[in-house]
Write an enzyme that holds these catalytic residues in place. Structure first.
Site, mmCIF file in Angstrom:
data_model
loop_
_atom_site.group_PDB
_atom_site.id
_atom_site.type_symbol
_atom_site.label_atom_id
_atom_site.label_comp_id
_atom_site.label_asym_id
_atom_site.label_seq_id
_atom_site.Cartn_x
_atom_site.Cartn_y
_atom_site.Cartn_z
ATOM 1 N N ASP A 124 0.831 -1.205 0.000
ATOM 2 C CA ASP A 124 0.000 0.000 0.000
ATOM 3 C C ASP A 124 0.864 1.254 0.000
ATOM 4 O O ASP A 124 1.811 1.367 0.778
ATOM 5 C CB ASP A 124 -0.879 0.047 1.260
ATOM 6 N N ARG A 150 -11.617 5.567 -13.368
ATOM 7 C CA ARG A 150 -12.318 4.623 -12.491
ATOM 8 C C ARG A 150 -11.347 4.394 -11.337
ATOM 9 O O ARG A 150 -10.224 3.953 -11.572
ATOM 10 C CB ARG A 150 -12.610 3.318 -13.231
ATOM 11 N N ASP A 176 -9.811 2.677 -8.255
ATOM 12 C CA ASP A 176 -9.719 1.334 -7.696
ATOM 13 C C ASP A 176 -9.760 1.365 -6.162
ATOM 14 O O ASP A 176 -9.086 2.182 -5.541
ATOM 15 C CB ASP A 176 -8.361 0.747 -8.153
ATOM 16 N N GLU A 198 -14.885 2.696 -7.170
ATOM 17 C CA GLU A 198 -15.220 1.342 -6.752
ATOM 18 C C GLU A 198 -15.320 1.374 -5.226
ATOM 19 O O GLU A 198 -14.322 1.342 -4.521
ATOM 20 C CB GLU A 198 -14.144 0.333 -7.170
ATOM 21 N N HIS A 244 -14.997 -7.536 -13.856
ATOM 22 C CA HIS A 244 -13.806 -8.371 -14.071
ATOM 23 C C HIS A 244 -13.410 -9.126 -12.799
ATOM 24 O O HIS A 244 -12.539 -9.989 -12.835
ATOM 25 C CB HIS A 244 -12.647 -7.489 -14.530
HETATM 26 O O1 TEU Z 1 -10.758 -4.782 -6.429
HETATM 27 C C1 TEU Z 1 -10.979 -4.297 -5.092
HETATM 28 C C2 TEU Z 1 -12.117 -5.055 -4.496
HETATM 29 O O2 TEU Z 1 -12.590 -5.991 -5.077
HETATM 30 C C3 TEU Z 1 -12.649 -4.632 -3.182
HETATM 31 O O3 TEU Z 1 -13.017 -3.251 -3.267
HETATM 32 C C4 TEU Z 1 -13.902 -5.458 -2.840
HETATM 33 O O4 TEU Z 1 -14.918 -5.154 -3.797
HETATM 34 C C5 TEU Z 1 -14.420 -5.109 -1.484
HETATM 35 O O5 TEU Z 1 -13.371 -5.098 -0.571
HETATM 36 C C6 TEU Z 1 -15.446 -6.188 -1.098
HETATM 37 O O6 TEU Z 1 -16.009 -5.826 0.113
HETATM 38 C C7 TEU Z 1 -9.948 -3.911 -7.163
HETATM 39 C C8 TEU Z 1 -9.893 -4.412 -8.598
HETATM 40 O O7 TEU Z 1 -11.223 -4.399 -9.129
HETATM 41 C C9 TEU Z 1 -9.312 -5.797 -8.591
HETATM 42 O O8 TEU Z 1 -9.316 -6.359 -9.914
HETATM 43 C C10 TEU Z 1 -7.869 -5.718 -8.074
HETATM 44 O O9 TEU Z 1 -7.320 -7.026 -7.995
HETATM 45 C C11 TEU Z 1 -7.860 -5.071 -6.682
HETATM 46 O O10 TEU Z 1 -8.634 -3.868 -6.603
HETATM 47 C C12 TEU Z 1 -6.423 -4.683 -6.324
HETATM 48 O O11 TEU Z 1 -6.024 -3.625 -7.167
#
Ligand code: TEU
Ligand code: CA
Length: 534
Positions: free
Chosen positions: A170, A198, A200, A239, A306
């Site tokens: 991190d 977007r 992450d 996200e 994805h």
């Molecule tokens: O995924 C992050 C993720 O999935 C979390 O936010 C999850 O939805 C949550 O903790 C559930 O409660 C992102 C990308 O979409 C993924 O493909 C990557 O592997 C990950 O971050 C790391 O970059």
């Protein structure tokens, strides 16, 4: 519906350059190949592309482990190819946003290599180090990642934080020097023509910012302000996989000055439960609970992504209901909290039900986000490990059509292989899923009230019927969906529309609302109608 709020009723399409089209015959998708297919995306009616990470990477998490934020993964092409692609997309009125992975870097990023030289490295506090591991979260995100978020670094004798895999340390976003660098990264890509990002794993990104270092949400507001200064009407699509009440803060609460858009994970999961039960109630309840997004913000609606269907907002028994409903047990490999199946496999090719699912998703209030391949019912390859099973090469023609070489990534096989599921065949077939989604996109873009309007979930008069209306003072759409395979009679109370002529948008007909305002309509198996009053 001024264009400077283009995101309110955009149609977003997510793709990975690496799996879309190969332009130089090495079996790996690239920007030259993508540029060849921008016309396809324009014909689909897409108005915005979300590109999954295309930066130089250690490629241990499909690009979400970045080794250089200012470049293009050489396997995908050059920065010149990227700029050429951007021009091609903009020539067709398609905006582009990129995946912004700022919570962490790859452990092979030069910044981390420098930081781990020792405790006195000038880059040390670009990451989060402790002498002893701190308390662990109650659960890690992905079932196949280490079960601790602290990894001991032998060389420098401390533990470092990694919210995800241990190869993804991190970044210490509490460090102002790191935040300055993140602004430079945003500025760089905005200068190259992006319309935003977007973002992450947002909750993880701001969790390190302790209140005494300024509100974590100040960081998001600062990012938004920076983008607006650099280029008005750019978006931050977050996200944020949290319950609605916690999620509102990420929009910036009443101000709407933080994330522009947030994915509606809750509606996605309740949609799957409603489709599994063939009952509207779970989705109706979620939409009634969902807070309105702030005026200049928007919900992003989706069915697939994805990372697979995490379904982590459903109870264990509800999740099992979805799994049982959408795919024979022997084919199903439950991937932790997620289900390693793509949509069509879950309907076992039942086209009517797939069409219903997309009519529902496109009509729900918000901006629809398609994951590449959904529009043709692309399959998956369950022989492939983990989430890569749902990241197979795009299927352009019977022999795949990915490029002049065999794709490096394994293709789906059997009934979801390209010989059965491909773009060319579906373009020729008026009844195909592709042509249906093209129609939904076209109608969605004709009806901005679907995205902008005040909406109200209606009582459909039957447990299997989900109905809602979205309207502004100029126009109203009433969307009605039969989630079951029995013919049903829906009964709607359309007050305010009594005596109106409604256009039946999906079949080009008209219907009249009785003077009583109460409307009955028969819906066949998985029947769906969008009725518009203007
Ligand atoms: O995924 C992050 C993720 O999935 C979390 O936010 C999850 O939805 C949550 O903790 C559930 O409660 C992102 C990308 O979409 C993924 O493909 C990557 O592997 C990950 O971050 C790391 O970059
Ligand atoms: Ca290539």
């Amino acid at each position: 519906y001024t264009s400077d709020l283009w995101w309110k009723n955009a149609v977003v399409y997510c793709l990975d350059v690496e799996t879309f089209k190969d332009g130089n015959g090495d079996g790996i998708g690239d920007f030259r190949g993508l540029s060849q297919e921008v016309d396809y995306l324009a014909d689909l009616g897409i108005t915005c592309l979300w590109l999954m990470p295309f930066y130089p990477t250690a490629n241990q998490d499909d690009g979400y482990d970045v080794t250089d934020f200012y470049g293009v993964d050489p396997r995908l092409g050059t920065l010149g190819d990227f700029v050429e692609f951007m021009r091609t997309a903009h020539d067709r009125g398609i905006r582009v946003i990129a995946d912004l992975v700022l919570n962490h870097t790859s452990d092979r990023h030069p910044w981390f290599q420098e930081a781990r030289q020792g405790k006195d490295s000038p880059r040390r506090d670009w990451y989060v180090w402790k002498d002893e591991p701190e308390p662990e979260p109650e659960s890690v995100v992905f079932p196949d990642q280490e079960d601790s978020v602290w990894e001991y670094d032998e060389r420098s004798g401390q533990y470092y934080l990694h919210s995800f895999y241990k190869h993804q340390p991190d970044l210490n976003v509490a460090n102002p020097a790191v935040r300055d660098e993140l602004s430079r990264i945003l500025g760089f890509w905005m200068e190259l023509g992006l319309s935003g990002f977007r973002v992450d794993a947002v909750p993880f990104l701001i969790e390190n910012i302790s209140p005494e270092l300024g509100e974590p949400h100040e960081f998001l507001a600062g990012m938004r302000a920076f983008l607006t200064r650099r280029k008005g009407n750019s978006v931050l699509l977050g996200e944020v996989n949290l319950p609605y009440k916690e999620l509102l803060a990420y929009f910036g609460d009443g101000l709407g000055d933080e994330l522009t858009m947030c994915f509606d994970f809750m509606a996605m999961q309740k949609t799957w439960l409603a489709l599994a039960r063939k009952e509207a109630a779970p989705l109706a309840a979620a939409l009634r609970e969902r807070p309105q997004a702030p005026k200049d913000a928007q919900w992003a609606m989706f069915l697939r992504n994805h990372d697979e269907l995490t379904l982590d907002k459903l109870s264990d028994e509800e999740r099992q209901e979805v799994f049982q409903a959408f795919g024979p047990e022997e084919h199903m490999q439950i991937y932790g909290r997620g289900l390693r199946r793509r949509l069509p496999a879950m309907f076992d090719g039942d086209l009517r039900r797939m069409k219903l699912a997309y009519s529902l998703m496109f009509s729900l209030p918000g901006t629809p986000v398609l994951y590449y391949g959904e529009e043709i019912g692309m399959g998956e390859n369950l022989e492939v490990d983990g989430r890569m099973a749902v990241r197979t090469p795009m299927q352009w023609s019977k022999d795949g059509g990915f490029g002049s070489a065999e794709p490096v990534r394994p293709m789906p096989e059997g009934k979801f292989g390209p010989e059965h599921v491909n773009v060319i065949d579906q373009k020729r077939d008026d009844g195909s899923l592709l042509r249906w989604i093209q129609l939904l996109v076209e109608r969605y873009r004709e009806c901005p009230e679907l995205a902008w309007g005040e909406y109200e979930v209606l009582d459909g008069g039957h447990p299997a019927v989900h109905a809602h209306r979205s309207g502004t003072d100029g126009a109203t759409v009433v969307a009605v969906h039969n989630l079951g395979e029995e013919t049903v009679e829906a009964e709607l109370d359309l007050e305010g529309l009594a005596g109106c002529q409604l256009t039946d948008l999906l079949v080009d007909g008209t219907v009249e609302v009785p003077d009583s305002g109460r409307m009955r309509m028969e819906l066949g198996p998985y029947g769906t109608r969008w009725l518009r009053a203007t």
